[in-house]
Structures are given as structure tokens and as C-alpha cells.
Design an enzyme around this catalytic site. Structure first.
Site, PDB file in Angstrom:
ATOM      1  N   ARG A  83       0.939  -1.109  -0.151  1.00 57.11           N
ATOM      2  CA  ARG A  83      -0.123  -0.273   0.011  1.00 57.11           C
ATOM      3  C   ARG A  83       0.894   1.200  -0.149  1.00 57.11           C
ATOM      4  O   ARG A  83       1.933   1.206   0.599  1.00 57.11           O
ATOM      5  CB  ARG A  83      -0.866  -0.126   1.165  1.00 57.11           C
ATOM      6  CG  ARG A  83      -1.797   1.340   1.278  1.00 57.11           C
ATOM      7  CD  ARG A  83      -2.563   1.351   2.495  1.00 57.11           C
ATOM      8  NE  ARG A  83      -3.594   2.649   2.512  1.00 57.11           N
ATOM      9  CZ  ARG A  83      -4.046   3.052   3.528  1.00 57.11           C
ATOM     10  NH1 ARG A  83      -3.977   2.445   4.841  1.00 57.11           N
ATOM     11  NH2 ARG A  83      -4.746   4.090   3.491  1.00 57.11           N
ATOM     12  N   HIS A  84       0.485   2.273  -0.607  1.00 55.92           N
ATOM     13  CA  HIS A  84       1.226   3.416  -0.764  1.00 55.92           C
ATOM     14  C   HIS A  84       1.427   4.137   0.628  1.00 55.92           C
ATOM     15  O   HIS A  84       0.865   3.568   1.631  1.00 55.92           O
ATOM     16  CB  HIS A  84       0.519   4.574  -1.598  1.00 55.92           C
ATOM     17  CG  HIS A  84      -0.690   5.063  -0.880  1.00 55.92           C
ATOM     18  ND1 HIS A  84      -1.010   5.701   0.023  1.00 55.92           N
ATOM     19  CD2 HIS A  84      -2.055   4.499  -1.295  1.00 55.92           C
ATOM     20  CE1 HIS A  84      -2.320   5.877   0.505  1.00 55.92           C
ATOM     21  NE2 HIS A  84      -2.881   5.291  -0.260  1.00 55.92           N
ATOM     22  N   GLU A 127       1.944   6.932   3.741  1.00 59.62           N
ATOM     23  CA  GLU A 127       0.893   8.006   4.147  1.00 59.62           C
ATOM     24  C   GLU A 127       0.603   9.202   3.059  1.00 59.62           C
ATOM     25  O   GLU A 127       1.938   9.661   2.606  1.00 59.62           O
ATOM     26  CB  GLU A 127       1.315   8.715   5.425  1.00 59.62           C
ATOM     27  CG  GLU A 127       0.236   9.549   5.961  1.00 59.62           C
ATOM     28  CD  GLU A 127       0.820  10.452   7.087  1.00 59.62           C
ATOM     29  OE1 GLU A 127       0.314  10.144   8.155  1.00 59.62           O
ATOM     30  OE2 GLU A 127       1.705  11.312   6.731  1.00 59.62           O
ATOM     31  N   SER A 128      -0.503   9.488   2.562  1.00 59.01           N
ATOM     32  CA  SER A 128      -0.358  10.563   1.770  1.00 59.01           C
ATOM     33  C   SER A 128      -1.018  12.010   2.523  1.00 59.01           C
ATOM     34  O   SER A 128      -1.179  11.951   3.790  1.00 59.01           O
ATOM     35  CB  SER A 128      -1.923  10.324   0.632  1.00 59.01           C
ATOM     36  OG  SER A 128      -3.009  10.458   1.208  1.00 59.01           O
ATOM     37  N   GLU A 129      -1.011  13.091   1.836  1.00 61.42           N
ATOM     38  CA  GLU A 129      -1.378  14.338   2.409  1.00 61.42           C
ATOM     39  C   GLU A 129      -2.807  14.294   2.865  1.00 61.42           C
ATOM     40  O   GLU A 129      -3.232  15.014   3.811  1.00 61.42           O
ATOM     41  CB  GLU A 129      -1.135  15.614   1.364  1.00 61.42           C
ATOM     42  CG  GLU A 129       0.320  15.559   0.809  1.00 61.42           C
ATOM     43  CD  GLU A 129       0.478  16.342  -0.663  1.00 61.42           C
ATOM     44  OE1 GLU A 129       1.505  16.605  -0.777  1.00 61.42           O
ATOM     45  OE2 GLU A 129      -0.548  16.195  -1.112  1.00 61.42           O
ATOM     46  N   THR A 134     -10.336  10.070   0.085  1.00 64.39           N
ATOM     47  CA  THR A 134      -9.312  10.344  -0.967  1.00 64.39           C
ATOM     48  C   THR A 134      -9.732   9.551  -2.298  1.00 64.39           C
ATOM     49  O   THR A 134     -10.162  10.457  -3.243  1.00 64.39           O
ATOM     50  CB  THR A 134      -8.033   9.790  -0.862  1.00 64.39           C
ATOM     51  OG1 THR A 134      -7.531  10.444   0.539  1.00 64.39           O
ATOM     52  CG2 THR A 134      -6.963  10.470  -1.740  1.00 64.39           C
ATOM     53  N   ARG A 183       0.240   8.673  -5.469  1.00 62.89           N
ATOM     54  CA  ARG A 183       0.894   8.336  -4.352  1.00 62.89           C
ATOM     55  C   ARG A 183       1.181   6.695  -4.170  1.00 62.89           C
ATOM     56  O   ARG A 183       2.177   6.572  -3.684  1.00 62.89           O
ATOM     57  CB  ARG A 183      -0.339   8.489  -3.112  1.00 62.89           C
ATOM     58  CG  ARG A 183      -1.678   7.911  -3.286  1.00 62.89           C
ATOM     59  CD  ARG A 183      -2.729   8.199  -2.404  1.00 62.89           C
ATOM     60  NE  ARG A 183      -3.967   7.539  -2.493  1.00 62.89           N
ATOM     61  CZ  ARG A 183      -5.049   7.980  -3.301  1.00 62.89           C
ATOM     62  NH1 ARG A 183      -4.736   8.952  -4.243  1.00 62.89           N
ATOM     63  NH2 ARG A 183      -6.373   7.180  -3.134  1.00 62.89           N
ATOM     64  N   GLU A 189      -7.186   3.172  -6.222  1.00 67.49           N
ATOM     65  CA  GLU A 189      -8.306   3.008  -4.882  1.00 67.49           C
ATOM     66  C   GLU A 189      -9.550   2.733  -5.452  1.00 67.49           C
ATOM     67  O   GLU A 189      -9.909   3.507  -6.630  1.00 67.49           O
ATOM     68  CB  GLU A 189      -7.673   4.316  -4.125  1.00 67.49           C
ATOM     69  CG  GLU A 189      -8.867   4.410  -2.934  1.00 67.49           C
ATOM     70  CD  GLU A 189      -8.594   3.121  -1.821  1.00 67.49           C
ATOM     71  OE1 GLU A 189      -7.721   3.094  -0.932  1.00 67.49           O
ATOM     72  OE2 GLU A 189      -9.155   1.962  -2.340  1.00 67.49           O
ATOM     73  N   ASP A 233     -13.266   4.326  -5.778  1.00 70.27           N
ATOM     74  CA  ASP A 233     -13.859   5.850  -6.021  1.00 70.27           C
ATOM     75  C   ASP A 233     -14.833   6.119  -4.681  1.00 70.27           C
ATOM     76  O   ASP A 233     -15.678   5.509  -4.505  1.00 70.27           O
ATOM     77  CB  ASP A 233     -14.483   5.671  -7.150  1.00 70.27           C
ATOM     78  CG  ASP A 233     -15.004   7.296  -7.452  1.00 70.27           C
ATOM     79  OD1 ASP A 233     -15.430   7.620  -8.574  1.00 70.27           O
ATOM     80  OD2 ASP A 233     -15.046   8.087  -6.521  1.00 70.27           O
ATOM     81  N   ARG A 281     -15.652  -0.084   4.685  1.00 72.34           N
ATOM     82  CA  ARG A 281     -15.194  -1.458   5.124  1.00 72.34           C
ATOM     83  C   ARG A 281     -16.086  -2.496   4.404  1.00 72.34           C
ATOM     84  O   ARG A 281     -15.810  -3.779   4.618  1.00 72.34           O
ATOM     85  CB  ARG A 281     -14.781  -1.529   6.393  1.00 72.34           C
ATOM     86  CG  ARG A 281     -13.472  -0.929   6.788  1.00 72.34           C
ATOM     87  CD  ARG A 281     -12.234  -1.298   6.094  1.00 72.34           C
ATOM     88  NE  ARG A 281     -11.083  -0.466   6.187  1.00 72.34           N
ATOM     89  CZ  ARG A 281     -10.794   0.362   5.333  1.00 72.34           C
ATOM     90  NH1 ARG A 281     -11.505   0.900   4.394  1.00 72.34           N
ATOM     91  NH2 ARG A 281      -9.865   1.276   5.433  1.00 72.34           N
ATOM     92  N   HIS A 288      -3.638   0.555  -3.434  1.00 69.76           N
ATOM     93  CA  HIS A 288      -4.075   1.201  -2.336  1.00 69.76           C
ATOM     94  C   HIS A 288      -4.980   0.229  -1.525  1.00 69.76           C
ATOM     95  O   HIS A 288      -5.006  -0.785  -1.797  1.00 69.76           O
ATOM     96  CB  HIS A 288      -5.016   2.316  -3.158  1.00 69.76           C
ATOM     97  CG  HIS A 288      -4.617   3.251  -4.133  1.00 69.76           C
ATOM     98  ND1 HIS A 288      -4.132   4.372  -3.864  1.00 69.76           N
ATOM     99  CD2 HIS A 288      -4.181   2.796  -5.368  1.00 69.76           C
ATOM    100  CE1 HIS A 288      -3.540   4.735  -4.838  1.00 69.76           C
ATOM    101  NE2 HIS A 288      -3.646   4.009  -5.887  1.00 69.76           N
ATOM    102  N   GLY A 289      -5.131   0.984  -0.448  1.00 69.76           N
ATOM    103  CA  GLY A 289      -5.899   0.233   0.663  1.00 69.76           C
ATOM    104  C   GLY A 289      -6.928  -0.840   0.241  1.00 69.76           C
ATOM    105  O   GLY A 289      -7.088  -1.592   0.565  1.00 69.76           O
TER     106      GLY A 289
HETATM  107  O1  LIG Z   1      -9.542   7.627   1.778  1.00 67.88           O
HETATM  108  C1  LIG Z   1      -9.549   6.548   0.958  1.00 67.88           C
HETATM  109  O2  LIG Z   1      -9.130   6.647  -0.416  1.00 67.88           O
HETATM  110  C2  LIG Z   1      -9.035   5.413   1.843  1.00 67.88           C
HETATM  111  C3  LIG Z   1      -7.775   4.752   1.826  1.00 67.88           C
HETATM  112  O3  LIG Z   1      -6.901   6.156   2.441  1.00 67.88           O
HETATM  113  O4  LIG Z   1      -9.544   5.448   3.011  1.00 67.88           O
HETATM  114  P1  LIG Z   1     -10.509   4.271   3.987  1.00 67.88           P
HETATM  115  O5  LIG Z   1      -8.990   3.458   4.502  1.00 67.88           O
HETATM  116  O6  LIG Z   1     -11.333   4.851   5.006  1.00 67.88           O
HETATM  117  O7  LIG Z   1     -10.998   3.480   2.790  1.00 67.88           O
END
Ligand SMILES: O=C(O)[C@@H](CO)OP(=O)(O)O
Length: 204
Positions: A9-10, A12-14, A22, A61, A88, A90, A116, A158-159
């Protein structure tokens, strides 16, 4: 032959730092995120891992994270495939909103479900199921054949696009994936067998 899949996973982003949803927006890494990417690159190098192929998303990122890892691994002049399928999820109308403000407005449970759950999308956005519908076909068509040929593939993404892959590879239920978190800069390494199934995990 056994292939090795490295999912990172990337860093930490801004917008991670500002606690903003994001999705497909395109902030860069923070200094902490840069450090996380470099640390994972160093750990992969220390483990003696030299990937054969490199993939990332269309968002900077993740692209920046991969570039930093390659710098630390002293791997130059390689081809990097960037594809929107690895983007990631959308977050639609939530993109740019503060997550704590969202919890106040819609409640903790609703925000957790949007973030989640497997099949409940945020307003105007993608559920994890929707994300998997673009990420998994790409993995099966482009990445899995390489793993079946015994290659080592490094993906910086991405996460939630990675949670979609983790859910499929580990055979997790929607209840199990609800609890699965992937930290910023965190690697997940799988050995994939000749049948395309998970043979085991590698810790670094
Ligand atoms: O905002 C996002 O794009 C994601 C990952 O940063 O957030 P979350 O972990 O809450 O899905």
C-alpha cells in the site's frame, strides 16, 4: 512453479494525514509516507527480493511509493506498468470530506459500512465489490499468468484495491474482509502455486 506476489500500500498521503476521504483524488505522499516507502524498499532489499515485473495505479501516491522503493532497492531502468484498474476505490461524493465530520453527519456505523463493507457503496462511489470487479479481472489477466510462470511481481497500490486482491487470494468472507486493514507502506507477500492458489505468506 511458485510465483511471488508483493502487494504494497502507498505510504501516508497528504489526505491521509488530513483524514480526508481520498479515492480517485490525487494527493502526493507526506514526508512520513516517503519514509514508509523507503523503509519497505529497504526491507525488500534486505530480504534479497528482486522482482521481475512492476505494477502500480494511475494515482501518484502509489506511483511515488513504487519509485521510492525501487530507489532503495537500487533497481533502475525497469518498465513500470501503470493501470487504472489498480486505483483506489472511488469514494464518490465523500471524496475530500473529513472522515470525522462524516461520522458526525451520518454516524459511525454508516461510515464504517461505506469504508469497510463488501457491497455497500458510498454515495456516487464504488463498493469493495465494485472495486474488485475491475481489480480482479486485471490481476487474473495480467498478473496471475506471470506468477504461474514463477515470476516475482511487485504491485504498489491502495488500501481498498489491495483489500479486493487480499480477499480473493486469501478466500476471505465479507465478514472477514470487514475487519482487514492494510497500513500505509505495508507489504503483503504471497507465494502463489502452480494452480494459482495461495501457498503461503512471506514476512519481511
Ligand atoms: O480515503 C481513501 O481513499 C481510503 C484509503 O486512504 O480511506 P479508507 O481507508 O477509509 O477506505
Amino acid at each position: 512453479m511458485t510465483g511471488t506476489l508483493i502487494l504494497v500500500r502507498h505510504g501516508e498521503s497528504e489526505w491521509n494525514l488530513k483524514n480526508l476521504f481520498t479515492g480517485w483524488r490525487n494527493p502526493d505522499l507526506t514526508e512520513k509516507g516517503i519514509g514508509e516507502a523507503r523503509a519497505t524498499g529497504k526491507a525488500l532489499k534486505a530480504k534479497g527480493i528482486v522482482p521481475d515485473l512492476y505494477y502500480t495505479s494511475a494515482l501518484r501516491r502509489a506511483q511515488h511509493t513504487l519509485d521510492l522503493m525501487l530507489e532503495e532497492m537500487e533497481i533502475l531502468n525497469v518498465t513500470i506498468t501503470r493501470n487504472i484498474a489498480l486505483n483506489e476505490r472511488d469514494y464518490g461524493e465523500l471524496s475530500g470530506l473529513n472522515k470525522d465530520d462524516a461520522r458526525v453527519k451520518w454516524g459511525e456505523e454508516q461510515v464504517l459500512i461505506w469504508r469497510r463493507s463488501f457491497d455497500v457503496p458510498p454515495p456516487g462511489g464504488e463498493s469493495l465489490k465494485d472495486t474488485a470487479a475491475r481489480t480482479l479481472p486485471y490481476y487474473e489477466a495480467e498478473i496471475l499468468p506471470l506468477l504461474l510462470a514463477g515470476k516475482t511481481v511487485l504491485i504498489a497500490a491502495h488500501g481498498n484495491s489491495l483489500r479486493a486482491l487480499v480477499m480473493a487470494i486469501e478466500g476471505l468472507t465479507p465478514e472477514q474482509i470487514l475487519k482487514r486493514e492494510i497500513g500505509t507502506g505495508q507489504p503483503t507477500i504471497y507465494n502463489i502455486g502452480a494452480d494459482g492458489k495461495l501457498e503461503g505468506r512471506v514476512e519481511i
